[in-house]
Design an enzyme around this catalytic site. Structure first.
Site: not given
Ligand SMILES: N[C@@H](CC=O)C(=O)O
Length: 372
Positions: A103-104, A229
């Site tokens: 996502s990042n 995850k």
């Molecule tokens: N909060 C999450 C966002 C995505 O999974 C992260 O820290 O990676």
């Protein structure tokens, strides 16, 4: 780019219940044309001239970082120089592995070719800096089974070791998160993927779909599905998955478990360890890798009070990351580490006030990070 020097990915992974015996279907050769097709002149392929070699990189407990993707400020072209430097900075800080296109990593903003450039750049940077042992997980979620398999194959070709796969979500109202459709999706992707699959349970990113511990445990029995995850933050679920997969293993090795259970956010690192988890795959480690690692090490050394104190700082910092999302983490990186730039459009560039607020939000965490 020369073709990579391992023509068959079969058996190239070590984790899992009977996972050595698994034979994925299909592979082909990556050419420089594949990489440059959608990038035109903005991508300098000469930096990736070395062949990508596929070696066994076990998925072991620790801190994994879903790396940010960086872009040129003027053009929004992929900034391979910063991608490479960031990967090496994290490796030198001592993280266990990296994940591109989490996502990042703004995967949803990248073309297939750009994704391969990012992964191949990361692989080459790690290899060149002496971290060729470090695994790379690649985000490969897609809306169709077919595209997810394609992404897994492309990830392997670009040097990825594992594929992080979200469930399809666009038609989520048509099926439940624990339905036969989701089961069949993951099994089909795992059957065909040349690299092992890590399930990505992030309800916030997939129309609220939250996979149950029952379906995750069921999927964990596939020989090519080797971890999860959990960004859902549900430590009860994490506990159930860790316990069940430990019992499923023929011989459980805590240093090299068959199925890796990872917290999906740094704000519940030690909670996950207490529940039987093996570490984190968390965006906050982009900005504070050492604090994330140290929190886990303190817990593993039995220094639970010290670990809890550090966890409090990490959790507070993660609150800023969670609220600001990828825009906030990038702004924090820019403010505290001097690089980061902006996300790709249409994500907004932060205002001066937002940048200041996020800088302040990360302050205690960064003081800790700089002290380590
Ligand atoms: N909060 C999450 C966002 C995505 O999974 C992260 O820290 O990676």
């Amino acid at each position: 780019m020369a073709p990579h020097n391992d023509s068959s990915p079969a058996g190239s992974f070590t984790n899992g219940f009977n996972k050595m015996a698994f034979q994925p279907s299909g592979s082909s050769t990556l050419t420089v044309e594949d990489l440059t097709a959608e990038l035109g002149s903005s991508y300098d392929s000469s930096s990736l001239d070395a062949p990508i070699s596929h070696v066994k990189r076990p998925l072991i407990p620790g801190v994994y970082v879903p790396t940010m993707c960086f872009f040129e400020k003027e053009t929004e072209d992929v900034d391979t120089v910063t991608i490479a430097r960031h990967a090496v900075r994290l490796a030198r800080a001592g993280v266990t592995g990296l994940a591109t296109q989490g996502s990042n990593g703004e995967a949803v903003h990248l073309t297939h070719s750009e994704r391969q450039v990012v992964t191949a750049t990361t692989r080459k940077a790690l290899n060149d800096a002496g971290f060729s042992h470090m695994p790379i997980i690649v985000g490969c979620g897609a809306q169709s089974t077919r595209e997810a398999i394609l992404l897994c194959r492309q990830a392997w070709k670009a040097g990825g070791d594992y594929a992080l796969v979200l469930p399809p979500s666009y038609y989520a109202p048509l099926f439940a998160p624990s339905s036969q459709t989701i089961l069949e999706f993951f099994n089909a992707v795992a059957d065909a993927s040349p690299i092992p699959i890590i399930i990505y349970n992030y309800p916030g990113a997939v129309n609220g779909m939250d996979m149950s511990s029952d379906i995750i445990v069921q999927l964990a029995q596939h020989p090519n599905i080797v971890g999860v995850k959990l960004t859902c933050g549900n430590t009860g679920k994490l506990n159930r998955v860790a316990a069940a997969t430990r019992k499923l293993a023929k011989k459980y090795d805590p240093k090299n478990p068959d199925f890796l259970v990872l917290a999906g956010s740094a704000d519940f690192s030690i909670q996950a360890l207490a529940a039987g988890g093996h570490g984190i795959l968390a965006g906050l480690a982009n900005i504070a890798p050492k604090a994330c690692i140290q929190t886990i090490e303190l817990w593993n050394q039995g220094k639970h009070t010290e670990a809890q104190e550090m966890q409090e700082i990490v959790s507070q910092g993660d609150w800023t990351a969670i609220q600001g999302g990828v825009v906030g983490v990038k702004a924090g990186l820019e403010e505290w580490a001097g690089y980061g730039g902006y996300c790709r459009s249409p994500l907004p560039r932060p205002t001066a006030e937002q940048s200041k607020n996020w800088k302040d939000g990360f302050k205690d965490l960064m003081m800790l990070e700089k002290s380590l």
